[in-house]
Design an enzyme around this catalytic site. Structure first.
Site, mmCIF file in Angstrom:
data_model
loop_
_atom_site.group_PDB
_atom_site.id
_atom_site.type_symbol
_atom_site.label_atom_id
_atom_site.label_comp_id
_atom_site.label_asym_id
_atom_site.label_seq_id
_atom_site.Cartn_x
_atom_site.Cartn_y
_atom_site.Cartn_z
ATOM 1 N N SER A 189 0.826 -1.208 0.000
ATOM 2 C CA SER A 189 0.000 0.000 0.000
ATOM 3 C C SER A 189 0.866 1.266 0.000
ATOM 4 O O SER A 189 2.027 1.236 0.431
ATOM 5 C CB SER A 189 -0.889 0.009 1.247
ATOM 6 O OG SER A 189 -0.076 -0.041 2.397
ATOM 7 N N GLU A 210 6.374 -0.464 -5.362
ATOM 8 C CA GLU A 210 5.236 -0.816 -6.224
ATOM 9 C C GLU A 210 3.990 -0.662 -5.366
ATOM 10 O O GLU A 210 3.697 -1.524 -4.536
ATOM 11 C CB GLU A 210 5.390 -2.260 -6.731
ATOM 12 C CG GLU A 210 6.583 -2.477 -7.652
ATOM 13 C CD GLU A 210 6.343 -1.955 -9.068
ATOM 14 O OE1 GLU A 210 5.178 -1.744 -9.453
ATOM 15 O OE2 GLU A 210 7.345 -1.745 -9.789
ATOM 16 N N CYS A 244 -4.043 -4.840 -7.775
ATOM 17 C CA CYS A 244 -3.588 -3.450 -7.650
ATOM 18 C C CYS A 244 -3.977 -2.592 -8.849
ATOM 19 O O CYS A 244 -4.231 -1.410 -8.713
ATOM 20 C CB CYS A 244 -2.078 -3.398 -7.439
ATOM 21 S SG CYS A 244 -1.154 -4.195 -8.755
ATOM 22 N N GLU A 334 -8.431 3.497 -2.279
ATOM 23 C CA GLU A 334 -8.445 2.373 -3.212
ATOM 24 C C GLU A 334 -9.471 1.348 -2.713
ATOM 25 O O GLU A 334 -9.499 1.037 -1.520
ATOM 26 C CB GLU A 334 -7.035 1.766 -3.213
ATOM 27 C CG GLU A 334 -6.844 0.587 -4.103
ATOM 28 C CD GLU A 334 -5.409 0.047 -4.006
ATOM 29 O OE1 GLU A 334 -4.617 0.538 -3.180
ATOM 30 O OE2 GLU A 334 -5.105 -0.876 -4.761
HETATM 31 P P1 NAD Z 1 0.502 -3.594 2.931
HETATM 32 O O1 NAD Z 1 1.194 -2.347 2.588
HETATM 33 O O2 NAD Z 1 -0.416 -3.604 4.092
HETATM 34 O O3 NAD Z 1 1.540 -4.780 3.205
HETATM 35 C C1 NAD Z 1 2.579 -5.104 2.304
HETATM 36 C C2 NAD Z 1 3.736 -5.701 3.070
HETATM 37 O O4 NAD Z 1 4.231 -4.758 4.002
HETATM 38 C C3 NAD Z 1 3.385 -6.957 3.862
HETATM 39 O O5 NAD Z 1 4.425 -7.899 3.709
HETATM 40 C C4 NAD Z 1 3.293 -6.469 5.286
HETATM 41 O O6 NAD Z 1 3.701 -7.427 6.223
HETATM 42 C C5 NAD Z 1 4.275 -5.306 5.296
HETATM 43 N N1 NAD Z 1 3.863 -4.255 6.241
HETATM 44 C C6 NAD Z 1 2.616 -3.881 6.575
HETATM 45 N N2 NAD Z 1 2.634 -2.849 7.446
HETATM 46 C C7 NAD Z 1 3.945 -2.569 7.660
HETATM 47 C C8 NAD Z 1 4.635 -1.612 8.474
HETATM 48 N N3 NAD Z 1 3.963 -0.744 9.240
HETATM 49 N N4 NAD Z 1 5.990 -1.606 8.442
HETATM 50 C C9 NAD Z 1 6.666 -2.467 7.667
HETATM 51 N N5 NAD Z 1 6.055 -3.408 6.883
HETATM 52 C C10 NAD Z 1 4.729 -3.459 6.887
HETATM 53 O O7 NAD Z 1 -0.248 -4.024 1.599
HETATM 54 P P2 NAD Z 1 -1.220 -5.242 1.385
HETATM 55 O O8 NAD Z 1 -2.483 -4.960 2.126
HETATM 56 O O9 NAD Z 1 -0.531 -6.527 1.632
HETATM 57 O O10 NAD Z 1 -1.476 -5.160 -0.199
HETATM 58 C C11 NAD Z 1 -2.437 -4.325 -0.749
HETATM 59 C C12 NAD Z 1 -1.854 -3.069 -1.327
HETATM 60 O O11 NAD Z 1 -0.754 -3.371 -2.166
HETATM 61 C C13 NAD Z 1 -2.820 -2.314 -2.205
HETATM 62 O O12 NAD Z 1 -2.694 -0.945 -1.974
HETATM 63 C C14 NAD Z 1 -2.386 -2.655 -3.627
HETATM 64 O O13 NAD Z 1 -2.734 -1.708 -4.591
HETATM 65 C C15 NAD Z 1 -0.903 -2.732 -3.440
HETATM 66 N N6 NAD Z 1 -0.309 -3.561 -4.475
HETATM 67 C C16 NAD Z 1 0.484 -2.973 -5.398
HETATM 68 C C17 NAD Z 1 1.024 -3.749 -6.418
HETATM 69 C C18 NAD Z 1 1.892 -3.149 -7.485
HETATM 70 O O14 NAD Z 1 2.497 -3.916 -8.222
HETATM 71 N N7 NAD Z 1 1.982 -1.849 -7.606
HETATM 72 C C19 NAD Z 1 0.739 -5.101 -6.473
HETATM 73 C C20 NAD Z 1 -0.067 -5.653 -5.489
HETATM 74 C C21 NAD Z 1 -0.590 -4.877 -4.491
#
Ligand code: NAD
Length: 458
Positions: A189, A210, A244, A334
């Site tokens: 995110s 990403e 995403c 989103e």
């Molecule tokens: P997220 O940001 O919550 O988590 C992603 C990763 O970060 C996980 O491994 C999680 O353990 C880690 N994380 C979470 N909070 C953290 C913190 N405070 N400190 C350090 N690490 C932390 O995202 P999500 O919910 O797993 O995925 C959904 C999001 O990802 C959506 O916004 C989506 O659009 C985006 N996404 C982007 C792409 C791309 O290619 N651009 C692809 C897939 C998903």
């Protein structure tokens, strides 16, 4: 399991001993990964099903197929991509030979999200291996079944001083981030992306981010509505909208909205039937937290189609919400689920202005057959990547870079762009000793005239 600090120390030693440098070593690692993915394929499909109730076909199409293509591409191009690139020299350095070396960063961290838990962990891993790095991979704790199989597959088969999967939640990731990496590749995110970027800035560690955002799907009067409905239905509801680059919302010329919605509704029923809840082709929302977040959107605007949900199974029916405006709750973040709001415009300039005045989306889609309109729109709008008359398909072609713009991401990958994301481009000029122009050396007296005369030719 050793602490992240220990793992990183042993990886750095392994890297500087030169173990990952030979192309043959990297190629063997990729071939091993390919064999492992084949050996674990059924287990991975089962794990993804346990996480999302996602059908085998959809998993093969949206996760496994892309990994296989990426592996093939990297294995066959690795030698060519890693070779130092000879470039022409500057006349000011004459005589010299100039090269760009593709040097691995060292120890890299890959953090992946839950929505395509296999693809988004393994695809950057392939590029990192090909580029000659040691890797710490931190998959998402949310897709726990898939992440557990990934950890087993990698940790039982690669030495931890080379590649190590560390499982864990936010606390564990925070501990991992206390260590110095040579590059961080983060998918997730935008809000967590900012945390990662802030942490990386403390040590000036380069990052690829990403991220996500709201990707508009714009439909103009000249669009082929039948085709648009099919492609949008696939792209929005695959993985139950947890993609995403899924079209976040429809933004359509008001004069064709009613016609389009009739076709869209029919298409959803054609694809998934009348009893979508019992259709094994339609996945579930990943967990109850996400379900509850999405459920709040269901009473926004006017329900046009769908709207059913079940908190016990995290089921949300493919849903179309009409009469939505930018002030509605659903338009604040989103969506990341199977709910599709519909907004209208009178003039395409409204869409272009909105793009100028807001955060730039990860993807943008335009359905139109008017070539002038398409050309102007593509010149005037800013976004990570997108399609004309389709959605999602730009992610498939590894010859185009995949990444965001501004708040939707930084840097890109896929194919050679992925390899390039994991190497430092080191420029080296090899000077010759048989000629040494004295003009650049002091004393400079009376030399200005000569240099001015030389530069007057440029
Ligand atoms: P997220 O940001 O919550 O988590 C992603 C990763 O970060 C996980 O491994 C999680 O353990 C880690 N994380 C979470 N909070 C953290 C913190 N405070 N400190 C350090 N690490 C932390 O995202 P999500 O919910 O797993 O995925 C959904 C999001 O990802 C959506 O916004 C989506 O659009 C985006 N996404 C982007 C792409 C791309 O290619 N651009 C692809 C897939 C998903």
């Amino acid at each position: 399991m050793p602490s992240p600090k220990n793992i990183i120390q042993t990886q750095r030693a392994f890297f500087y001993e030169g173990n990952t440098s030979p192309i043959e070593f990297r190629k063997a690692a990729l071939i091993k990964l390919k064999k492992l993915l084949n050996a674990y394929q059924e287990e991975l499909i089962q794990a993804i099903h346990s996480d999302f109730k996602k059908s085998e076909f959809e998993t093969i199409l949206t996760e496994i197929a892309m990994i296989k293509l990426e592996l093939r591409k990297h294995i066959s191009n690795l030698k060519k991509w890693s070779k130092p690139q000879k470039v022409s020299s500057s006349i000011l350095n004459f005589p010299s030979k100039d090269y760009i070396y593709k040097q691995p960063y060292g120890v890299v961290l890959i953090i992946s999200p839950w929505n395509y838990p296999l693809l988004l962990a393994i695809q950057p891993l392939i590029s990192a291996i090909a580029a000659g790095n040691c890797v710490v991979l931190k998959p998402s704790e949310v897709s726990s079944n898939t992440s557990a199989v990934i950890a087993k597959m990698i940790n039982d088969n690669f030495p931890p001083e080379y590649i190590s999967v560390i499982l864990g939640d936010v606390e564990k990731t925070t501990e991992i981030l206390e260590n110095k990496f040579d590059k961080i590749f983060f998918t997730g995110s935008t809000s967590v992306g900012k945390i990662i970027q802030k942490k990386a800035a403390e040590t000036l560690t380069p990052t690829v981010l990403e991220l996500g955002g709201k990707s508009p799907c714009v439909i103009t009067k000249s669009a082929n509505l039948e085709i648009a409905a099919k492609r949008i239905t696939f792209g929005k509801f695959v993985n139950a909208g947890q993609t995403c680059i899924a079209p976040d919302f429809i933004w359509i010329d008001e004069s064709i909205k009613d016609d389009f919605l009739i076709i869209l509704k029919r298409t959803i029923v054609d694809f998934y039937g009348d009893e979508i809840e019992s259709n094994p082709d339609f996945p579930r929302v990943i967990n109850n937290k996400q379900f509850l977040r999405l459920e709040k959107y269901l009473d926004n605007g006017k329900l046009y189609f769908g709207g059913k949900s079940d908190s016990n199974t995290n089921y949300i029916e493919p849903t179309i919400l009409d009469e939505i405006s930018f002030t509605d709750l659903i338009m604040q973040d989103e969506i990341f689920g199977p709910i599709l709001p519909v907004l209208t415009f009178k003039n395409l300039a409204e869409v272009v202005n909105h793009n100028h005045e807001n955060e730039k989306p990860l993807a943008m889609y335009l359905f139109s057959t008017d070539q002038t309109e398409i050309k102007n729109f593509m010149t005037q709008t800013q976004f990570g990547g997108g399609c004309v008359n389709d959605v999602l398909s730009h992610i498939i072609n590894d010859k185009v870079p995949f990444g965001g713009f501004g708040s939707s991401g930084l840097g890109n990958y896929h194919g050679k762009f992925g390899f390039d994301a994991f190497v430092h481009f080191k420029s080296v000029v090899y000077r010759k000793n048989w000629l040494d122009f004295k003009i650049k050396y002091a004393p400079y007296a009376k030399k200005s005239g000569i240099i001015k005369k030389l530069l007057s030719k440029f």
